[in-house]
Design a protein around this motif. Structure first.
Motif, PDB file in Angstrom:
ATOM      1  N   VAL A  28       1.765  17.507  -7.338  1.00 22.19           N
ATOM      2  CA  VAL A  28       1.273  17.795  -5.988  1.00 22.19           C
ATOM      3  C   VAL A  28      -0.217  17.432  -5.919  1.00 22.19           C
ATOM      4  O   VAL A  28      -0.899  17.388  -6.955  1.00 22.19           O
ATOM      5  N   PRO A  29      -0.722  17.199  -4.697  1.00 22.87           N
ATOM      6  CA  PRO A  29      -2.144  16.911  -4.557  1.00 22.87           C
ATOM      7  C   PRO A  29      -2.971  18.189  -4.380  1.00 22.87           C
ATOM      8  O   PRO A  29      -4.181  18.128  -4.250  1.00 22.87           O
ATOM      9  N   GLY A  30      -2.297  19.332  -4.338  1.00 21.36           N
ATOM     10  CA  GLY A  30      -2.963  20.575  -3.935  1.00 21.36           C
ATOM     11  C   GLY A  30      -2.889  20.704  -2.430  1.00 21.36           C
ATOM     12  O   GLY A  30      -2.354  19.834  -1.734  1.00 21.36           O
ATOM     13  N   GLY A  31      -3.383  21.823  -1.935  1.00 21.27           N
ATOM     14  CA  GLY A  31      -3.327  22.018  -0.493  1.00 21.27           C
ATOM     15  C   GLY A  31      -4.293  23.099  -0.059  1.00 21.27           C
ATOM     16  O   GLY A  31      -4.938  23.713  -0.901  1.00 21.27           O
ATOM     17  N   SER A  32      -4.485  23.274   1.195  1.00 18.66           N
ATOM     18  CA  SER A  32      -3.678  22.636   2.212  1.00 18.66           C
ATOM     19  C   SER A  32      -4.180  21.258   2.626  1.00 18.66           C
ATOM     20  O   SER A  32      -3.431  20.492   3.231  1.00 18.66           O
ATOM     21  N   SER A  33      -5.435  20.885   2.294  1.00 23.36           N
ATOM     22  CA  SER A  33      -5.937  19.565   2.708  1.00 23.36           C
ATOM     23  C   SER A  33      -5.484  18.494   1.717  1.00 23.36           C
ATOM     24  O   SER A  33      -6.274  17.661   1.277  1.00 23.36           O
ATOM     25  N   GLY A  34      -4.193  18.492   1.365  1.00 24.32           N
ATOM     26  CA  GLY A  34      -3.670  17.594   0.347  1.00 24.32           C
ATOM     27  C   GLY A  34      -3.665  16.134   0.777  1.00 24.32           C
ATOM     28  O   GLY A  34      -3.908  15.240  -0.041  1.00 24.32           O
ATOM     29  N   GLY A  35      -3.392  15.891   2.045  1.00 25.18           N
ATOM     30  CA  GLY A  35      -3.385  14.510   2.539  1.00 25.18           C
ATOM     31  C   GLY A  35      -4.776  13.908   2.493  1.00 25.18           C
ATOM     32  O   GLY A  35      -4.963  12.769   2.049  1.00 25.18           O
ATOM     33  N   SER A  36      -5.772  14.671   2.910  1.00 27.34           N
ATOM     34  CA  SER A  36      -7.158  14.188   2.874  1.00 27.34           C
ATOM     35  C   SER A  36      -7.573  13.898   1.435  1.00 27.34           C
ATOM     36  O   SER A  36      -8.191  12.861   1.154  1.00 27.34           O
ATOM     37  N   ALA A  37      -7.232  14.811   0.516  1.00 32.35           N
ATOM     38  CA  ALA A  37      -7.623  14.639  -0.883  1.00 32.35           C
ATOM     39  C   ALA A  37      -6.946  13.413  -1.492  1.00 32.35           C
ATOM     40  O   ALA A  37      -7.590  12.607  -2.175  1.00 32.35           O
ATOM     41  N   ALA A  38      -5.646  13.251  -1.236  1.00 31.26           N
ATOM     42  CA  ALA A  38      -4.914  12.110  -1.796  1.00 31.26           C
ATOM     43  C   ALA A  38      -5.421  10.796  -1.204  1.00 31.26           C
ATOM     44  O   ALA A  38      -5.548   9.791  -1.905  1.00 31.26           O
ATOM     45  N   ALA A  39      -5.725  10.797   0.100  1.00 31.02           N
ATOM     46  CA  ALA A  39      -6.200   9.578   0.760  1.00 31.02           C
ATOM     47  C   ALA A  39      -7.549   9.142   0.188  1.00 31.02           C
ATOM     48  O   ALA A  39      -7.786   7.958  -0.038  1.00 31.02           O
ATOM     49  N   VAL A  40      -8.429  10.101  -0.068  1.00 31.92           N
ATOM     50  CA  VAL A  40      -9.746   9.750  -0.614  1.00 31.92           C
ATOM     51  C   VAL A  40      -9.619   9.353  -2.086  1.00 31.92           C
ATOM     52  O   VAL A  40     -10.216   8.373  -2.532  1.00 31.92           O
ATOM     53  N   ALA A  41      -8.788  10.077  -2.844  1.00 30.63           N
ATOM     54  CA  ALA A  41      -8.622   9.768  -4.272  1.00 30.63           C
ATOM     55  C   ALA A  41      -8.070   8.363  -4.469  1.00 30.63           C
ATOM     56  O   ALA A  41      -8.472   7.653  -5.393  1.00 30.63           O
ATOM     57  N   SER A  42      -7.156   7.950  -3.593  1.00 30.89           N
ATOM     58  CA  SER A  42      -6.560   6.619  -3.721  1.00 30.89           C
ATOM     59  C   SER A  42      -7.358   5.585  -2.939  1.00 30.89           C
ATOM     60  O   SER A  42      -6.963   4.427  -2.858  1.00 30.89           O
ATOM     61  N   ARG A  43      -8.452   6.028  -2.328  1.00 31.45           N
ATOM     62  CA  ARG A  43      -9.351   5.153  -1.554  1.00 31.45           C
ATOM     63  C   ARG A  43      -8.619   4.470  -0.390  1.00 31.45           C
ATOM     64  O   ARG A  43      -8.864   3.320  -0.088  1.00 31.45           O
ATOM     65  N   LEU A  44      -7.712   5.226   0.250  1.00 31.23           N
ATOM     66  CA  LEU A  44      -7.128   4.756   1.503  1.00 31.23           C
ATOM     67  C   LEU A  44      -8.070   5.091   2.648  1.00 31.23           C
ATOM     68  O   LEU A  44      -7.903   4.622   3.775  1.00 31.23           O
ATOM     69  N   ALA A  45      -9.023   5.937   2.368  1.00 29.15           N
ATOM     70  CA  ALA A  45     -10.131   6.243   3.274  1.00 29.15           C
ATOM     71  C   ALA A  45     -11.324   6.547   2.371  1.00 29.15           C
ATOM     72  O   ALA A  45     -11.136   7.126   1.298  1.00 29.15           O
TER      73      ALA A  45
END
Lengths: 95, 487
Positions: free
Chosen positions: B150-167
């Motif tokens: 899991v990426p953690g939560g609740s801001s998991g989408g934001s964390a995953a997007a930044v970690a993978s540099r999609l943003a």
């Protein structure tokens, strides 16, 4: 603290939540274990401790009682499930 | 194409200002990364290509006219809890699946005014209730470092997007650790500001006395740039604090020699994974090399944090979420037989299991006869927790410890047992209860999964936190590492 299925039904009624009959025992189980966790608070004596209402002890800010918002009814009602003539529609309440 | 995605906001900003890069090219770069990589991560709920490209064109005009601020032309993602006008704002819930917000949250409008481009809205636990991003109506997010996790939560989408540099950066919110824990599990830098510093207007409410928005980025330097835009008094948020704001970027490079770091004994006890503990201890040694002094402290009531939180947060959520009634906006059930049926079925069908659990816990705790035993008692304990910090900050400048007791756990591992999930926020919750600012910064890895170092500061000491984090990031490169599949 242990909640039974009747407790869950009563709480769901207060919260206006429809819970499937089949799920009631699981909720009873989950909520009981959450309340067990919560009851660890009772290990501490809090007699005379002031309850915290704001992290910075700030009082609620007040403003002058003047109109600050424009009427945006049409825009807001565009996202409503059902409206007519500026009113929100719900099932008939009075027969 | 240049590897723009490897760059921080500070670096991208310099290139945009110098005319070496256009916002249009940069925005296209990130949009194409999202379409290439996000199917496997599910970090976005909504991507707004057309609007982003239009905003980028506008930013390019501003950059050419010399009308630009430091973040003009930078594309970021917003957690789907921030209302954005004309864009679906779902809060990760079926309840708001069709909700097109008629207004902008203050955070969103601040970024718009700063010329920042919105790439889209990131996935999250439903109504921000969760620590794994598995409660989202839109399906779980996966951790870019290990897609079984899991990426953690609740801001998991934001964390995953930044970690993978999609943003290059994203916004998040933190009620009990929802910025810091996913930042830790995904290896990025996240800051939860002091309660009241960032406006909650238009940020869909979960637990109003705890909720706080903040930046999630690659570096402390980038978080400072974002906080300069996010922080500020807002008359539309009744708990917004009116203070004179510093320039958060200004003091970031100061020496931290002589800094007193408090280490709470309670944050290093048997609940902490030994691998995580070793990484944190190595980071603390590095701080000692930077001239800081390590001081053991006690936060004797910290064990109460999780129990107290699971009264306060559900109680406030049960009140806040009573607005979802199937009448004015949001989900409405089919063919309601009467008004009560409309309410109960719209809510029963529109909310997921975790949200319903918390509403019910809160309803019970606030119901007649139980208020003193639960809510009042919890608010008293909250005072004790907050006093522990007050006492500690008399002797130390910042407090450090792990942000999470373990690295990212696997999907499904805790989903069936709410209490075990709740305990993953054991080191972050007290900070929200006290209203303090806290950060998580990347400090290393255990078995290829990131570890976050938590830094807690006194009220309104965001500048100091950012400074302390930045000095570490000048000496380390954990924050510059990108999971291989996304390079």
């Amino acid at each position: 603290m242990s909640l039974d299925t009747d407790d869950i039904k009563a709480i769901a009624r207060l919260a206006r939540l429809k819970i499937d009959e089949a799920d009631v025992p699981l909720y009873a189980n989950n909520l009981s274990s959450i309340l067990d966790l919560v009851e660890q608070m009772n290990s501490v004596n809090t007699e005379g401790v002031i309850p915290m209402s704001h992290p910075l002890d700030v009082a609620q800010r007040l403003r002058d009682d003047v109109v600050t918002e424009n009427n945006q009814r049409e825009e807001f009602q565009r996202i409503a499930p059902a409206t007519r003539d500026g009113l929100y529609l719900v099932p008939r309440v009075i027969e | 194409m240049t590897d723009f995605y490897r760059m921080t906001l500070a670096e991208l900003s310099a290139m945009l200002q110098a005319g070496e890069l256009s916002s249009t090219d940069l925005t296209e770069h990130y949009l194409s990364r999202i379409s290439q990589h996000d199917a496997g991560l599910n970090s976005f709920i909504t991507v707004v290509e057309d609007q982003a490209m239009a905003q980028a064109a506008e930013a390019d005009r501003a950059l050419q006219n010399g009308d630009a601020g430091p973040l003009t032309g930078i594309p970021i993602a917003h957690k789907d809890i921030f209302c954005s006008r004309g864009i679906r704002t779902s809060c990760g819930s079926k309840m708001l699946d069709g909700f097109i917000s008629p207004y902008d949250a203050t955070v969103v409008s601040n970024f718009k005014q700063a010329g920042v481009i919105t790439l889209g809205k990131t996935n999250m636990d439903e109504f921000a209730m969760g620590s794994s991003n598995e409660t989202s109506f839109y399906g779980p997010v996966r951790n870019p470092w290990n897609t079984d996790a899991v990426p953690g939560g609740s801001s998991g989408g934001s964390a995953a997007a930044v970690a993978s540099r999609l943003a290059p950066a994203a916004t998040g919110t933190d009620t009990g650790g929802s910025i810091r824990q996913p930042a830790a599990l995904c290896g990025i830098t996240g800051l939860k500001p002091t309660y009241g510093l960032v406006s909650r207007y238009g940020m869909i409410a979960f637990a109003s006395s705890l909720d706080q928005g903040g930046p999630m980025a690659q570096t402390a330097e980038d978080c400072a740039m974002m906080l300069n835009v996010m922080a500020g008094f807002d008359h539309r948020d009744s708990t917004s604090i009116e203070i004179e704001l510093p320039d958060y970027s200004a003091g970031i490079d100061q020496s931290i020699s002589g800094l007193r770091i408090g280490l709470p004994r309670e944050y290093f006890d048997e609940g902490l994974d030994p691998g995580v503990k070793a990484v944190i201890q190595a980071a603390l040694e590095q701080y000692r090399d930077l001239g800081a002094e390590l001081v053991e402290i006690d936060l004797p009531n910290s064990g109460l944090s999780v129990p107290v939180y699971y009264v306060v947060a559900p109680a406030e959520c049960s009140a806040n979420l009573s607005r979802f009634d199937g009448v004015r906006y949001g989900y409405r059930c089919e063919n309601p037989s009467d008004l009560n049926d409309l309410y109960t079925r719209s809510r029963g069908e529109g909310f997921g299991a975790e949200v319903k659990r918390r509403i019910m816990v809160g309803t019970y705790a606030l119901s007649a006869g139980y208020y003193d035993a639960y809510y009042l008692k919890a608010q008293q304990c909250r005072h004790l927790i907050s006093d522990d910090f007050r006492e500690a900050f008399k002797n130390v400048d910042v407090i450090m410890g792990p942000a999470s007791p373990e690295t990212a756990f696997n999907l499904g591992e805790k989903a069936e047992d709410p209490v075990s999930m709740y305990l993953s926020d054991i080191y972050t919750i007290a900070v929200n209860l006290a209203g303090l600012p806290g950060m998580s910064i990347p400090a290393g890895f255990v078995d290829g999964k990131p570890v976050g170092l938590q830094i807690i500061g006194n009220y309104f000491e965001e500048s100091r936190l950012l400074n302390v984090a930045h000095k570490y990031q000048q000496q380390t490169d954990w924050h510059r590492q990108i999971p291989e599949d996304y390079t």
